[in-house]
Design a protein around this motif. Sequence first.
Motif, PDB file in Angstrom:
ATOM      1  N   UNK A 171       0.893  -1.056   0.155  1.00 32.73           N
ATOM      2  CA  UNK A 171       0.010  -0.045   0.010  1.00 32.73           C
ATOM      3  C   UNK A 171       0.871   1.765   0.061  1.00 32.73           C
ATOM      4  N   UNK A 172       0.509   2.380  -1.031  1.00 31.80           N
ATOM      5  CA  UNK A 172       1.574   3.581  -1.032  1.00 31.80           C
ATOM      6  C   UNK A 172       0.546   4.558  -0.236  1.00 31.80           C
ATOM      7  N   UNK A 173       1.197   5.845   0.389  1.00 29.80           N
ATOM      8  CA  UNK A 173       1.178   6.828   0.858  1.00 29.80           C
ATOM      9  C   UNK A 173      -0.451   7.304   0.945  1.00 29.80           C
ATOM     10  N   UNK A 174      -0.699   7.636   2.227  1.00 33.05           N
ATOM     11  CA  UNK A 174      -2.565   8.172   1.340  1.00 33.05           C
ATOM     12  C   UNK A 174      -3.580   7.626   1.384  1.00 33.05           C
ATOM     13  N   UNK A 175      -3.133   5.895   1.510  1.00 35.06           N
ATOM     14  CA  UNK A 175      -4.864   5.316   1.397  1.00 35.06           C
ATOM     15  C   UNK A 175      -4.848   4.374   2.979  1.00 35.06           C
ATOM     16  N   UNK A 176      -6.157   4.021   2.884  1.00 38.86           N
ATOM     17  CA  UNK A 176      -6.085   3.100   4.632  1.00 38.86           C
ATOM     18  C   UNK A 176      -6.390   1.586   4.157  1.00 38.86           C
ATOM     19  N   UNK A 177      -5.245   0.532   5.275  1.00 33.86           N
ATOM     20  CA  UNK A 177      -5.597  -0.564   4.224  1.00 33.86           C
ATOM     21  C   UNK A 177      -6.205  -1.154   6.549  1.00 33.86           C
ATOM     22  N   UNK A 178      -6.498  -2.261   6.731  1.00 35.80           N
ATOM     23  CA  UNK A 178      -7.057  -3.141   7.376  1.00 35.80           C
ATOM     24  C   UNK A 178      -7.075  -4.628   7.273  1.00 35.80           C
ATOM     25  N   UNK A 179      -7.064  -5.302   7.955  1.00 37.13           N
ATOM     26  CA  UNK A 179      -7.371  -7.022   7.928  1.00 37.13           C
ATOM     27  C   UNK A 179      -7.879  -7.275   6.981  1.00 37.13           C
ATOM     28  N   UNK A 180      -7.766  -8.648   6.378  1.00 38.82           N
ATOM     29  CA  UNK A 180      -8.506  -9.022   5.504  1.00 38.82           C
ATOM     30  C   UNK A 180      -9.008  -9.953   5.659  1.00 38.82           C
ATOM     31  N   UNK A 181      -8.551 -10.428   6.571  1.00 37.42           N
ATOM     32  CA  UNK A 181      -9.394 -12.308   6.987  1.00 37.42           C
ATOM     33  C   UNK A 181      -8.438 -12.610   5.796  1.00 37.42           C
ATOM     34  N   UNK A 182      -6.649 -11.856   5.540  1.00 37.21           N
ATOM     35  CA  UNK A 182      -6.092 -13.046   5.026  1.00 37.21           C
ATOM     36  C   UNK A 182      -7.094 -13.182   3.508  1.00 37.21           C
ATOM     37  N   UNK A 183      -7.829 -12.591   2.537  1.00 38.43           N
ATOM     38  CA  UNK A 183      -8.316 -12.804   1.423  1.00 38.43           C
ATOM     39  C   UNK A 183      -7.738 -13.782   0.404  1.00 38.43           C
ATOM     40  N   UNK A 184      -5.767 -13.556   0.026  1.00 41.78           N
ATOM     41  CA  UNK A 184      -5.418 -14.084  -0.700  1.00 41.78           C
ATOM     42  C   UNK A 184      -5.823 -15.637  -0.610  1.00 41.78           C
ATOM     43  N   UNK A 185      -5.426 -15.923   1.194  1.00 44.72           N
ATOM     44  CA  UNK A 185      -5.346 -17.374   1.056  1.00 44.72           C
ATOM     45  C   UNK A 185      -6.679 -17.428   0.856  1.00 44.72           C
ATOM     46  N   UNK A 186      -8.133 -17.141   1.544  1.00 44.95           N
ATOM     47  CA  UNK A 186      -9.501 -17.519   1.431  1.00 44.95           C
ATOM     48  C   UNK A 186      -9.469 -18.081  -0.809  1.00 44.95           C
ATOM     49  N   UNK A 187      -8.912 -16.693  -1.419  1.00 40.77           N
ATOM     50  CA  UNK A 187      -9.122 -16.993  -2.722  1.00 40.77           C
ATOM     51  C   UNK A 187      -8.194 -18.203  -3.543  1.00 40.77           C
ATOM     52  N   UNK A 188      -6.828 -18.153  -3.079  1.00 40.27           N
ATOM     53  CA  UNK A 188      -6.140 -18.655  -3.400  1.00 40.27           C
ATOM     54  C   UNK A 188      -6.640 -21.008  -2.648  1.00 40.27           C
TER      55      UNK A 188
END
Lengths: 278, 186
Positions: A171-188
Amino acid sequence: MSSSANEAASRASAVSSMGQTIPTDAEVGHPEGVRWGMVVDLDRCTGCQACVVACQAENNIALNEEQRVLERRAKTWIRIERYWEGEFPNAKARFIPVLCQHCGNAPCETVCPVWATYHNNEGLNVQVYNRCIGTRFCANGCPYSVRYFNFWNPEWPEPMNNQLNPDVTVRTKGIIEKCTFCVQRINRVQVTAKTEGREIRSGEVQPACAQSCPTSALVFCDLNDPESAPAQLAEAEAGRSYTLLEHFGTDPGVIYLKKVDPHAEIHEDEHVHAGAHA
Amino acid sequence: MQYLTALLPRITLKQALILGGASAPPLVGGAGVLAILLYLMAAGGTATPAPEQPIAFDHSVHAGDAAIPCEFCHRGVGSQAAATVPSVEQCMFCHSVVKTDSPQIQLLQAHWDTNTPVNWARVHRVPDHVRFVHAPHIQAGVACETCHGDVASMEEVKQVRSLAMGDCQGCHRENSASLDCATCHK
């Protein structure tokens, strides 16, 4: 339920300023009726911070240097809150891991002017980083303080820059981030299951925090799957279960279990005595 | 010209014709300039020039004339996210004997002898914030040509389909595949 149906109806005809139709709720996502959630057994949590470290590594979260912590701009998608119960020497440390609660009725979602955060059909509160314009309304609206703003571009010293997870955007400067429940693992797991022509097995998806928890205090599950052990646990332990800031009506997807300590009251009386003597 | 097309919004040839038709009459003088711009926009949307490759590998010889199946070289395509490009070793199955006198094959041989990979230039690349996975597409029966064009007749691979968000979503909508932002964004 009816309110979400109304919402879907009002969104059905939504057309963005670019003239493209925005997909309706019915079009978005998978219809299986999954609700990803977590059961956190506070009676098992030892406050070891393994989850915090695992999350930091899995999700390319910038390093929290001392200065950042002092500025209160450190980012930890999952954090361990520590509370003291009682006074020394009769003190007990209590730990509460706090992460995005993936609320069914999330205050952050309604305030986003660009729909960069929304609820998907699997109960995830999704943050679309490339869509986010950094108003920070969502962070201000979140009663759990689990949304973090990027005040700087993240930097990793050599050789740590080589351990970034390619499945997660930096993530770059200027944006919000937060827990995703590791969506990348869910997708995989979803793609693997589809390729193998089967359903996802109970317990097959493991976010980094739950995977690394040595006491299994954090257990990830589909809350709608009656077969899943944690869902059963939450049910069976109804007397022990609660959600954070329940009275706000946010309908969190994270369920906490905590035995009410029958001795806690006695300790409190003792303090009163101790106080009176002093 | 590559840079100019990259700066302009991508449109299809049909959109270019409609736009041109609607806006050209009032601007007869500027029509020539406009036509060029629209041509560039359309060109940017339909084909991106092929990058220069370290070895002149020709798909029309291998996948076309020799009819080697795509999956023989792009082994990950049916089971994982990346299709993957074959290792030097795989080329050497054949080229330790086939056309060893060709200068191009001698380049390949040099990689084999020094145990170094060939640094192929990427042709297709989605941005970092996008997640693309080949496996479910191949499983769902989407052919390589649908997205990559007729590679089997290309001397050098170039991108022929926009594969931008609207393009992905268009096909997903038609095939009732997922339109959830979290499917494609990470």
